[in-house]
Write an enzyme that holds these catalytic residues in place. Structure first.
Site, PDB file in Angstrom:
ATOM      1  N   ASP A 223      -6.615   4.817   1.861  1.00 49.65           N
ATOM      2  CA  ASP A 223      -5.193   5.051   1.575  1.00 49.65           C
ATOM      3  C   ASP A 223      -4.795   6.410   2.151  1.00 49.65           C
ATOM      4  O   ASP A 223      -5.610   7.328   2.235  1.00 49.65           O
ATOM      5  CB  ASP A 223      -4.947   5.024   0.059  1.00 49.65           C
ATOM      6  CG  ASP A 223      -5.220   3.642  -0.528  1.00 49.65           C
ATOM      7  OD1 ASP A 223      -5.227   2.655   0.229  1.00 49.65           O
ATOM      8  OD2 ASP A 223      -5.442   3.555  -1.762  1.00 49.65           O
ATOM      9  N   HIS A 278     -11.998   0.845   1.344  1.00 50.84           N
ATOM     10  CA  HIS A 278     -12.009  -0.291   0.415  1.00 50.84           C
ATOM     11  C   HIS A 278     -11.326  -1.504   1.034  1.00 50.84           C
ATOM     12  O   HIS A 278     -10.623  -1.380   2.032  1.00 50.84           O
ATOM     13  CB  HIS A 278     -11.375   0.090  -0.935  1.00 50.84           C
ATOM     14  CG  HIS A 278      -9.984   0.655  -0.841  1.00 50.84           C
ATOM     15  ND1 HIS A 278      -9.712   1.917  -0.368  1.00 50.84           N
ATOM     16  CD2 HIS A 278      -8.784   0.131  -1.156  1.00 50.84           C
ATOM     17  CE1 HIS A 278      -8.412   2.153  -0.408  1.00 50.84           C
ATOM     18  NE2 HIS A 278      -7.820   1.076  -0.877  1.00 50.84           N
ATOM     19  N   ARG A 288      -4.463 -13.658  -7.095  1.00 52.95           N
ATOM     20  CA  ARG A 288      -4.857 -12.365  -7.684  1.00 52.95           C
ATOM     21  C   ARG A 288      -3.702 -11.389  -7.495  1.00 52.95           C
ATOM     22  O   ARG A 288      -3.047 -11.385  -6.457  1.00 52.95           O
ATOM     23  CB  ARG A 288      -6.101 -11.851  -6.966  1.00 52.95           C
ATOM     24  CG  ARG A 288      -6.523 -10.456  -7.389  1.00 52.95           C
ATOM     25  CD  ARG A 288      -7.826 -10.043  -6.703  1.00 52.95           C
ATOM     26  NE  ARG A 288      -8.268  -8.753  -7.222  1.00 52.95           N
ATOM     27  CZ  ARG A 288      -7.849  -7.579  -6.749  1.00 52.95           C
ATOM     28  NH1 ARG A 288      -6.977  -7.524  -5.752  1.00 52.95           N
ATOM     29  NH2 ARG A 288      -8.282  -6.450  -7.274  1.00 52.95           N
TER      30      ARG A 288
HETATM   31  C1  LIG Z   1       3.130   4.841   0.693  1.00 50.94           C
HETATM   32  C2  LIG Z   1       2.528   3.864   1.292  1.00 50.94           C
HETATM   33  C3  LIG Z   1       1.042   3.733   1.386  1.00 50.94           C
HETATM   34  C4  LIG Z   1       0.838   2.456   2.143  1.00 50.94           C
HETATM   35  C5  LIG Z   1       2.045   2.455   3.021  1.00 50.94           C
HETATM   36  C6  LIG Z   1       3.151   2.769   2.013  1.00 50.94           C
HETATM   37  O1  LIG Z   1       4.346   3.054   2.641  1.00 50.94           O
HETATM   38  C7  LIG Z   1       3.382   1.586   1.085  1.00 50.94           C
HETATM   39  C8  LIG Z   1       2.301   0.566   1.215  1.00 50.94           C
HETATM   40  C9  LIG Z   1       0.922   1.208   1.216  1.00 50.94           C
HETATM   41  C10 LIG Z   1      -0.154   0.277   1.746  1.00 50.94           C
HETATM   42  C11 LIG Z   1      -0.686  -0.729   0.685  1.00 50.94           C
HETATM   43  C12 LIG Z   1      -1.778  -1.591   1.324  1.00 50.94           C
HETATM   44  C13 LIG Z   1      -2.787  -0.761   2.149  1.00 50.94           C
HETATM   45  C14 LIG Z   1      -2.041   0.248   3.059  1.00 50.94           C
HETATM   46  C15 LIG Z   1      -3.020   0.948   4.014  1.00 50.94           C
HETATM   47  C16 LIG Z   1      -0.928  -0.474   3.747  1.00 50.94           C
HETATM   48  O2  LIG Z   1      -0.989  -1.069   4.801  1.00 50.94           O
HETATM   49  O3  LIG Z   1       0.212  -0.414   2.963  1.00 50.94           O
HETATM   50  C17 LIG Z   1      -1.253   1.206   2.188  1.00 50.94           C
HETATM   51  C18 LIG Z   1      -0.480   2.327   2.905  1.00 50.94           C
HETATM   52  C19 LIG Z   1      -1.268   3.617   3.084  1.00 50.94           C
HETATM   53  O4  LIG Z   1      -1.965   4.073   2.174  1.00 50.94           O
HETATM   54  O5  LIG Z   1      -1.171   4.159   4.183  1.00 50.94           O
HETATM   55  O1  LIG Z   2      -5.574  -5.161  -4.571  1.00 49.81           O
HETATM   56  C1  LIG Z   2      -6.398  -4.263  -4.699  1.00 49.81           C
HETATM   57  O2  LIG Z   2      -7.274  -4.299  -5.571  1.00 49.81           O
HETATM   58  C2  LIG Z   2      -6.390  -3.079  -3.762  1.00 49.81           C
HETATM   59  C3  LIG Z   2      -5.041  -2.804  -3.149  1.00 49.81           C
HETATM   60  C4  LIG Z   2      -5.077  -1.674  -2.180  1.00 49.81           C
HETATM   61  O3  LIG Z   2      -6.116  -1.264  -1.716  1.00 49.81           O
HETATM   62  C5  LIG Z   2      -3.818  -1.033  -1.780  1.00 49.81           C
HETATM   63  O4  LIG Z   2      -2.730  -1.478  -2.201  1.00 49.81           O
HETATM   64  O5  LIG Z   2      -3.900  -0.036  -1.011  1.00 49.81           O
HETATM   65 FE   LIG Z   3      -5.779   0.659  -0.670  1.00 43.08          FE
END
Ligand SMILES: C=C1C[C@]23C[C@@]1(O)CC[C@H]2[C@@]12CCC[C@@](C)(C(=O)O1)[C@H]2[C@@H]3C(=O)O
Ligand SMILES: O=C(O)CCC(=O)C(=O)O
Ligand SMILES: [Fe+2]
Length: 341
Positions: A223, A278, A288
């Site tokens: 993240d 992760h 889920r």
């Molecule tokens: C604040 C944020 C982190 C995130 C991009 C976002 O704008 C909102 C969605 C977030 C998420 C969730 C799934 C995994 C991730 C890598 C993605 O593609 O969207 C994370 C983004 C992140 O942590 O960069």
């Molecule tokens: O669904 C999950 O358990 C993980 C989700 C996740 O990694 C994310 O939103 O960045």
């Molecule tokens: Fe994540």
């Protein structure tokens, strides 16, 4: 430009990287969603990540040790009422159970950050993920109105209340984590302040799948945040990568929340607290759900390694949150190495 939503406008995505599959109508997994099966899908289901009781007088030490050795831990006695979590889960279920065509009314725009769509990391993988998400930053009223023109208030109230509570918890956790790095109160208050933060709430759904072993829920990623607070409902699927071990399953435990270290804390801690890789795999056919809350400093804040003792050299250059988001939008895998000194 200083808010999180605006930080994404310069890196627009193609619509095919935003629009999820029509999961309602598929009876078999299309080739676009079949991931190569390999031993990589196996995980260690015996090991468990540390659990930290936030009421423990040793919480600072425990949190620091968990961040250093695992990059992820579960928190109990976190103070978030379970009925509030249940309400968010139930509103998320209400959203994701709408027909696909209806959910597309709230589709994230190509240069946008909020609304319904695939995960932002989708363009970096040749196969599509078995996933749909809904991103909220502050008030979700505009998208909620698109979905439920006459019945959007409850969704907005529940999402806003949850974000308020999550922010308080994120600040508490950040204080504990930064104290464990021996930062002074003054240094901590520069990084963490209730008024100044970039935050987002991501509702994740991994829909019913006829053939779970062939798909990927969410591909391996770290993240971007300082930290992420995750609630996973009752279904297994989240796995974290631990060096020397491999993928480790993080089973949901009633009432606990999962906290993981993001890239910005990795930089700030000079890699003492590494951001954890992760992914989500589908262990069952059943849908889920998860709720991920991302906490970061304001987008104009410059993140650089802090709390270095004289013998340590900074491993990363200073980078604004906004710039780091741009770097990661160009190359999700190499982002950290691109700012390495
Ligand atoms: C604040 C944020 C982190 C995130 C991009 C976002 O704008 C909102 C969605 C977030 C998420 C969730 C799934 C995994 C991730 C890598 C993605 O593609 O969207 C994370 C983004 C992140 O942590 O960069
Ligand atoms: O669904 C999950 O358990 C993980 C989700 C996740 O990694 C994310 O939103 O960045
Ligand atoms: Fe994540």
């Amino acid at each position: 430009m200083s808010n999180l939503s605006e930080a994404y406008t310069d890196n627009p995505l193609h619509l095919h990287h935003i629009i999820p599959l029509d999961f309602d109508s598929v009876r078999t997994v299309p080739d676009s969603h079949v991931w190569p099966t390999s031993h990589a899908f196996e995980s260690d289901d015996q090991l468990s990540i540390p659990t930290v009781d936030l009421m423990d007088p040793d919480a600072v030490k425990l949190v620091g040790h968990a961040c250093e050795t695992w990059g992820v831990f579960q928190v109990i006695n976190h103070g978030i009422p379970l009925d509030i979590i249940d309400e968010v889960e139930s509103e998320a279920r209400r959203l994701f159970s709408l027909p696909t065509g209806h959910k597309l009314k709230a589709l994230r725009s190509p240069g946008g950050a909020t609304g319904y769509g695939l995960a932002r990391i989708s363009p970096f993988f040749s196969k599509k993920m078995w996933h749909e998400g809904f991103t909220v930053m502050g008030s979700p009223v505009d998208h909620a109105r698109e979905l439920w023109p006459n019945d959007y208030q409850r969704f907005c109230d529940v999402m806003e209340d949850y974000q308020k509570k999550m922010k308080e918890l994120a600040i508490t956790l950040m204080h504990l984590i930064l104290k464990s790095l021996d930062l002074s109160e003054e240094e901590i208050s520069k990084v963490v302040s209730p008024g100044g933060a970039s935050t987002a709430l991501q509702l994740n759904s991994y829909p019913f799948c006829p053939d779970p072993s062939r798909v990927m829920g969410l591909a391996p990623h770290t993240d971007t945040s300082l930290l992420t607070i995750l609630y996973q409902s009752t279904i297994n699927g989240l796995e974290i990568f631990k060096d020397g071990v491999g993928w480790v399953l993080v089973s949901p435990t009633n009432g606990s929340l999962v906290v993981n270290v993001g890239d910005l804390l990795h930089i700030l801690s000079n890699a003492q607290f590494p951001s954890v890789l992760h992914r989500v795999v589908l262990k069952e056919k059943q849908q889920r759900l998860s709720l991920a809350y991302f906490y970061s400093p304001p987008t104009d804040f410059h993140v650089s390694p802090l709390a270095l003792n004289p013998a340590q050299i900074p491993l990363y250059r200073s980078v604004s949150v906004r710039e780091y988001i741009h770097i990661k939008a160009k190359d999700v895998e190499k982002a950290l190495s691109l700012i390495r000194i």
